[in-house]
Design an enzyme around this catalytic site. Structure first.
Site, mmCIF file in Angstrom:
data_model
loop_
_atom_site.group_PDB
_atom_site.id
_atom_site.type_symbol
_atom_site.label_atom_id
_atom_site.label_comp_id
_atom_site.label_asym_id
_atom_site.label_seq_id
_atom_site.Cartn_x
_atom_site.Cartn_y
_atom_site.Cartn_z
ATOM 1 N N ARG A 1 -7.602 -1.153 -7.014
ATOM 2 C CA ARG A 1 -7.871 0.008 -6.155
ATOM 3 C C ARG A 1 -7.992 1.237 -7.066
ATOM 4 N NH1 ARG A 1 -4.529 1.104 -0.803
ATOM 5 N NH2 ARG A 1 -6.504 1.907 -0.040
ATOM 6 N N ARG B 1 0.846 -1.196 0.000
ATOM 7 C CA ARG B 1 0.000 0.000 0.000
ATOM 8 C C ARG B 1 0.884 1.249 0.000
ATOM 9 N NH1 ARG B 1 1.596 2.162 3.879
ATOM 10 N NH2 ARG B 1 0.325 3.993 3.522
ATOM 11 N N GLY B 2 0.200 2.395 -0.189
ATOM 12 C CA GLY B 2 0.935 3.643 -0.352
ATOM 13 C C GLY B 2 1.102 3.838 -1.859
ATOM 14 N N ALA B 3 0.717 5.017 -2.336
ATOM 15 C CA ALA B 3 0.616 5.214 -3.790
ATOM 16 C C ALA B 3 1.897 4.859 -4.565
ATOM 17 C CB ALA B 3 0.173 6.649 -4.071
ATOM 18 N N ASP C 1 -2.493 10.587 -2.906
ATOM 19 C CA ASP C 1 -2.809 9.481 -3.815
ATOM 20 C C ASP C 1 -3.172 9.968 -5.210
ATOM 21 O OD1 ASP C 1 -3.404 8.392 -0.944
ATOM 22 O OD2 ASP C 1 -3.046 6.669 -2.255
ATOM 23 N N GLN D 1 -2.961 2.823 9.750
ATOM 24 C CA GLN D 1 -1.642 2.942 9.123
ATOM 25 C C GLN D 1 -0.701 3.823 9.958
ATOM 26 O OE1 GLN D 1 -4.538 3.197 7.533
ATOM 27 N NE2 GLN D 1 -4.442 2.487 5.427
ATOM 28 N N ASN E 1 -6.098 12.023 -0.395
ATOM 29 C CA ASN E 1 -5.198 11.258 0.475
ATOM 30 C C ASN E 1 -6.077 10.511 1.474
ATOM 31 O OD1 ASN E 1 -2.455 10.538 1.261
ATOM 32 N ND2 ASN E 1 -2.849 11.670 3.140
ATOM 33 N N LYS E 2 -5.460 9.739 2.325
ATOM 34 C CA LYS E 2 -6.177 8.904 3.294
ATOM 35 C C LYS E 2 -7.318 9.655 3.982
ATOM 36 C CE LYS E 2 -5.885 5.504 3.946
ATOM 37 N NZ LYS E 2 -6.877 4.588 3.293
#
Ligand code: MRU
Length: 365
Positions: free
Chosen positions: A103, A58-60, A253, A212, A263-264
Site C-alpha cells: 500500500r 489497516r490504519g496507518a 496517513d 470503515q 487521510n481516507k
C-alpha cells in the site's frame, strides 16, 4: 495536557501480536467486523502482503506495527537458514521492499520497515550473526508496539484538551484502537474522556466505499459505551448546519512538511464543510506519520483501488452496470489551510505548520 493516571486500559489492544513461537503474526481480521471476530495468522511474505492490501490489517499505525512484526518473522526464518550476514541483510531488504509495495499512502509502513532494516544492519555491522540480529529485530518490533501504545495515550491527552464534556464530534473513517494498538488517534480523546466520565456525541461518517466508519468506528464506540450516531458521508453538512458538531477529529496517513495531510477519501470534503460552518478541524496522528521528504500534499502518493469496491462489495446485487467506469482513490489530501491544528504525541501544532511541525520534531512543543 489531561492527566490520565487513574484511567483503565482501553479495549482492543490485542488486534496485532506476535504468535508465541515467533513464526507468525496474529491479527484481528478487520474485514470481518463487525459481524465476526476472526483472527488470521500470517506466516509467509505473500500472506503478509495480502493482509495489508486487502485491509485485513489497516490504519496507518497498525500497518506499521504489523510490518515490524512481519520483518521479524521473515528475518528469523531467513536467519534459521544460516546465511552470511550480508546475504541475510539483502534478503531482509527484499522482503521489506515487497511489504512496502502493498500500500503506498500510509508512510508508517515504510517508516517501520526502514527502522527494522536499520536495526538489522546495525547488528550485523557490529559483528552479530543473523540469529542475534533476528533477536534484535524481535525486540525492535516490541519496542515499536510499545511506543505506539504510549503515543496513543499522549495524543488522547492532548486531544482531550481541545474539547469539552457534552461536545458533538464528527469523525471520518476509523482512527480508533483497531487502527493503532490502544485508544487510537482521532478516537483516543473520546475514549479517554469516556473513561474519565465525560460524554460526547459522535457522528461517524460511514466512509464509502469500504465503510470503515460503519463497520469499525461505530462498532468501537458503541462497544465502549460512547453515544455514536452513524451517518452517510453526504449527511455531514446537515449535522454541521444543525449545530450538532463542535469539532472534527480525523486520523492521518501521511503529513507533508507544510501540514497538508493525506487521510481516507472524503476527509478533505469534511474539512471544507467544517471551514464553511466555522467548526475546528483537527488531525491527530503520530510523528511517524510526518514525512518531511514530501514538501506538500502534491508529493504524497495516493492509492487507487479496484472499482468493484464501489459497485459490488457491499451490495447483494451490483449497484451499477458492469461496463460503468469507476474512479476509486482510497485517500485524499486536506489542504493545510483547512486544518485548525495537528495533534501528535509531542503536542499540538498550530499554523504556520511548516515551522510548528519542524519545531515539534526537534523536540519543542
Ligand atoms: O484505508 P484505511 O482504512 O487503511 O485508511 C485509514 C485511514 O484513513 C485512517 O484515518 C488513518 O490510517 C489513521 S489510523 C490511526
Amino acid at each position: 495536557m489531561v492527566d490520565i493516571k487513574n484511567t483503565r486500559k482501553a479495549p482492543f489492544s490485542e488486534n496485532i501480536r506476535l504468535r508465541e513461537d515467533g513464526k507468525a503474526v496474529v491479527i484481528l481480521d478487520q474485514t470481518m467486523l463487525p459481524s465476526g471476530t476472526v483472527y488470521a495468522q500470517l506466516k509467509t511474505p505473500e500472506e503478509m502482503y495480502e493482509a495489508i492490501s486487502s485491509l485485513k490489517v489497516r490504519g496507518a499505525p497498525a500497518i506499521g506495527i504489523f510490518a515490524a512484526y512481519c520483518m521479524y518473522v521473515t528475518g528469523a526464518e531467513t536467519a534459521g537458514q544460516n546465511p552470511p550476514g550480508d546475504e541475510f541483510l539483502e534478503r531482509l531488504e527484499k522482503h521489506g521492499e515487497y511489504l512496502k509495495s502493498s500500500r503506498p499512502t500510509a508512510v508508517n509502513l515504510s517508516w517501520a520497515v526502514d527502522r527494522m532494516l536499520k536495526k538489522a544492519a546495525e547488528e550485523i555491522k557490529r559483528g552479530s550473526g543473523p540469529s542475534q540480529a533476528a533477536e534484535a529485530l524481535r525486540e525492535e518490533a516490541f519496542q515499536i508496539h510499545r511506543e505506539d501504545i504510549a503515543m496513543c495515550r499522549k495524543i488522547s491527552q492532548h486531544g482531550l484538551s481541545l474539547i469539552k464534556d457534552g461536545d458533538g464530534i464528527l469523525t471520518h473513517c476509523n482512527a480508533g484502537p483497531l487502527a493503532t494498538s490502544q485508544y487510537g488517534t482521532a478516537l483516543g480523546p473520546i475514549l479517554l474522556g469516556k473513561e474519565m466520565g465525560m460524554e460526547f456525541h459522535v457522528f461517524a461518517d460511514e466512509t464509502r466505499p469500504l465503510l470503515q466508519g460503519a463497520r469499525l468506528t461505530a462498532y468501537e464506540l458503541q462497544k465502549a459505551g460512547v453515544d455514536v450516531t452513524l451517518i452517510c458521508d453526504n449527511m455531514a453538512s446537515l449535522v454541521m448546519k444543525n449545530g450538532w458538531v463542535q469539532a472534527c477529529f480525523v486520523g492521518c496517513d501521511r503529513i507533508a512538511a507544510n501540514g497538508d495531510t493525506a487521510n481516507k477519501i472524503g476527509t478533505s470534503g469534511v474539512a471544507v464543510l467544517a471551514a464553511y460552518y466555522g467548526i475546528p478541524f483537527y488531525v491527530l496522528g503520530p510523528t511517524s506519520t510526518i514525512d518531511l521528504s514530501c514538501s506538500s500534499g502534491k508529493d504524497i502518493p495516493i492509492e487507487v483501488r479496484d472499482g468493484a469496491e464501489i459497485k459490488e462489495l457491499f451490495y447483494e446485487r451490483p449497484s451499477a452496470l458492469p461496463e460503468v467506469k469507476c474512479y476509486n482513490p482510497a485517500f485524499d489530501v486536506t489542504d493545510s489551510s483547512l486544518i485548525t491544528a495537528i495533534v501528535t504525541e509531542k503536542g499540538i501544532c498550530r499554523p504556520p505548520f511548516e515551522a510548528s511541525i519542524r519545531s515539534q520534531l526537534r523536540g519543542g512543543a
